[in-house]
Design an enzyme around this catalytic site. Sequence first.
Site, mmCIF file in Angstrom:
data_model
loop_
_atom_site.group_PDB
_atom_site.id
_atom_site.type_symbol
_atom_site.label_atom_id
_atom_site.label_comp_id
_atom_site.label_asym_id
_atom_site.label_seq_id
_atom_site.Cartn_x
_atom_site.Cartn_y
_atom_site.Cartn_z
ATOM 1 C CG ASP A 56 -29.096 106.992 -32.698
ATOM 2 O OD1 ASP A 56 -29.371 105.787 -32.759
ATOM 3 O OD2 ASP A 56 -29.725 107.869 -33.318
ATOM 4 C CE1 TYR A 109 -34.326 109.853 -26.225
ATOM 5 C CE2 TYR A 109 -36.703 109.493 -26.296
ATOM 6 C CZ TYR A 109 -35.410 109.017 -26.408
ATOM 7 O OH TYR A 109 -35.191 107.694 -26.703
#
Length: 286
Positions: A56, A109
């Site tokens: 994103d 992540y």
Amino acid sequence: MKRTALKIGYIGTNFHGFQRQPDVRTVEEELIYHLRKLGYIDDLKKSRFRIAGRTDAGVHSLGNVISFQSDKEVQVNEINNSLPDDIQILAKAPVRYAFKPRYAQMRQYRYLLFQDLDIDKLNKVAEIFKGTHNFTNFTKRFQKTTTRTIDDIKITKVELGDYHKREFPNLHETIAPIFVDIYGESFLWNMVRKMMRVFVDVSLDKMSLDEVCELLNPSENSPRANIKVMEAEYLILMDIEYDGIKFKYDEYACRRFKRDLVDSLDNLQKRYAIRESMIKSLDDLI
């Protein structure tokens, strides 16, 4: 014609995400432009240009992956010399013709939390999330399957090093970050950032561990929970791994990207000093 996979590092601050979009700057658009400019690819379909993940807007990376085929031998630093400083190629690997970077063995992540949170509670939440669950409450989109497996979650409270204290003396007044590293084969859109909201809420006693279990085991007809996503700028795609593929990191490219990161820290410190001076002056006026 050889097929090559590249690991991409980028600072997501000035990008509207990874995926190409009209009239805005994206990581994918920059990569395609410079690969075309240097003669590595021409037609995207013929070069079989593929990406591993669509981060994103604001999300950073040290390990996102693209792949393409080309008649030209891939030279990492030739590409980096053409690319802007906030995107750099860090590693490359030869891959088979049918390789698709989307199908990874493991993704990592990292989310950085800057609040004064209870580490014990964070670890208890992590234990609940580990394993296979229905993550329908942790995505914005309706997908065919929302079942995902979290292989591991590691919580680390980071102490500010001597370098940071020397170069950025005001950092001792801030809260040392907490690293939350999450490992899994694949993730849903916004999944990690929604998970982090739950971690924070439990630590602040806004949510119970039983409620976390309920979110991961929704009934068939229950409405989707409204979990507010955490900020994108504190999320990093650290790495993507593939079975049988060994990436070779370019030492010069990594040092160069590190230098650019250090330079950006210096600029941030200068902006911080300006704002701090203005705040102090306003206090003096009052």
